[in-house]
Design an enzyme around this catalytic site. Sequence first.
Site, PDB file in Angstrom:
ATOM      1  N   MET A 164       0.818  -1.208   0.000  1.00  0.00           N
ATOM      2  CA  MET A 164       0.000   0.000   0.000  1.00  0.00           C
ATOM      3  C   MET A 164       0.860   1.271   0.000  1.00  0.00           C
ATOM      4  O   MET A 164       2.066   1.215   0.187  1.00  0.00           O
ATOM      5  CB  MET A 164      -0.920   0.006   1.232  1.00  0.00           C
ATOM      6  CG  MET A 164      -1.921  -1.142   1.245  1.00  0.00           C
ATOM      7  SD  MET A 164      -2.966  -1.148   2.714  1.00  0.00           S
ATOM      8  CE  MET A 164      -3.960   0.336   2.457  1.00  0.00           C
ATOM      9  N   HIS A 165       0.196   2.398  -0.228  1.00  0.00           N
ATOM     10  CA  HIS A 165       0.728   3.751   0.008  1.00  0.00           C
ATOM     11  C   HIS A 165       1.779   4.238  -0.981  1.00  0.00           C
ATOM     12  O   HIS A 165       2.119   5.412  -0.990  1.00  0.00           O
ATOM     13  CB  HIS A 165       1.322   3.881   1.421  1.00  0.00           C
ATOM     14  CG  HIS A 165       0.491   3.299   2.513  1.00  0.00           C
ATOM     15  ND1 HIS A 165      -0.775   3.754   2.785  1.00  0.00           N
ATOM     16  CD2 HIS A 165       0.745   2.307   3.409  1.00  0.00           C
ATOM     17  CE1 HIS A 165      -1.266   3.055   3.814  1.00  0.00           C
ATOM     18  NE2 HIS A 165      -0.366   2.168   4.200  1.00  0.00           N
ATOM     19  N   ASP A 213      -2.612  -4.841   0.439  1.00  0.00           N
ATOM     20  CA  ASP A 213      -2.126  -6.149   0.877  1.00  0.00           C
ATOM     21  C   ASP A 213      -2.790  -6.648   2.150  1.00  0.00           C
ATOM     22  O   ASP A 213      -3.110  -7.833   2.267  1.00  0.00           O
ATOM     23  CB  ASP A 213      -0.603  -6.160   0.998  1.00  0.00           C
ATOM     24  CG  ASP A 213      -0.052  -5.034   1.858  1.00  0.00           C
ATOM     25  OD1 ASP A 213      -0.831  -4.246   2.436  1.00  0.00           O
ATOM     26  OD2 ASP A 213       1.189  -4.924   1.932  1.00  0.00           O
TER      27      ASP A 213
END
Length: 485
Positions: free
Chosen positions: A78-79, A237
């Site tokens: 992520m991110h 995830d």
Amino acid sequence: MYYIGVDLGTSAVKLLLMSGDGTIAKIVSKEYDLSFPHPGWSEQKPEDWWAQSMAGLKELTAEVDKSLVAGISFGGQMHGLVTLDADDNVIRPAILWNDGRTGKETEYLNNVIGKDKLSAYTANIAFAGFTAPKILWMQENEPDLWAKVAKIMLPKDYLAYKLSGSFCTDYSDASGMLLLDVKNRCWSKEMMDICHVSESQLPKLYESYEVVGTIKPEVAAELGFTNDVKIIAGAGDNAAAAVGTGTVGEGKCNLSIGTSGTIFISSKNFTVDPANALHSFDHADGGYHLMGCMLSAASCNKWWMDEILKTKDYPAEQAGIKNLGENRVFYLPYLMGERSPHNNPDARAMFIGMSMDTTREDMTQAVLEGVAFGLRDSLEVARSQGIVIERSKICGGGAKSPLWQQIIASVMNLKLDILENEEGPGLGGAILAAVGCGEYASVEEACDKLVKVKTTVEPDPELIRKYEERYQEFKKLYPTVKSLF
């Protein structure tokens, strides 16, 4: 039919081939480089993700009837900030979730814009790893590159875009950007204004189980697939791992002991931790979840084994550990800073309490216990909100260690359900693909039929008592040494 789950991790992409009845036919893993251009920075080339994913897809399906591949979906780190120009070229390496360069931007968002406003707009406050601070950093430090940005996307969504041509993301992954109105499942106009981003630069939003398009004909031809293979949005995830462990619906919990460590609590209703120590995100099942994330979990043990002890024989190093709950050595697991609950990118790992009789086993044990204590920090935040958790699924590489299972169960006083198939985000992605293709009516129905518990690790009453004393000591360490960071 076959469904493919693509787990785009930090060190490798893992691809899983699942039949409609949940049988895992094959798993393939392909590694790629991780770059640290400066201390605390963490980057990867999206082109490497694509090249290795394509190589993995070819290997994964080499021995099956490719005409039976029905859908592909994702679980992804992520991110990360992935930027493309108007011609769909990658502008710069992706800035990853564990990158700590955005201290100034995070401080600005939390203290100038204000945590109350951020929480009202997005249900979360700024953390250094989130995408919005990275956008502000790029605008400030790389204005010439920023001027070229036509598309902003998350790591797994780059793969979906390359496969289908659909500029898309899902709600669970978008929740970690600090640009999404999590409660109302739409982009936050206020945050777009704050971050100087237009909605045209942001992907279209989907539920994790929704079809975003079909595979491009030229990609299908290269892989030997039919042109009607569906591409399903997928999930971040942790949300994908939660699907893979059946952590869907109301009040379920999953612990993930991967590169990072998370506690994931699913809910049908939207809730926010008033202190914002836990993230409030959308879930891949169409509901919501609270999540605490520590940036270094199994990676702490990997660092200790690989870099310090210079060994790959992890079980042998754990075999000599006997005195659980009695270790006088503590380890703070902040190799890459920390997110939940401290939100301090400058925090660093340290050992405390060594003496002349400290052994190699004591140090190894301290690493395992430090990660468990770090997860307990987030569990305590959830418990302070009146959330009652008595058992949890557990997944990730670290979860395969029986010793670590026992430590975590007793430190957190939770029953830990061990699954028959513990394949986390990859399995979650495959399940989402099956739902998107109509094999199952809902994510919950798919999980009820496909996810099975193999055994349960019970917390030991005596160890619960001992670890409670150790944890109360551990809690004092970070506040004591914080000023050193």
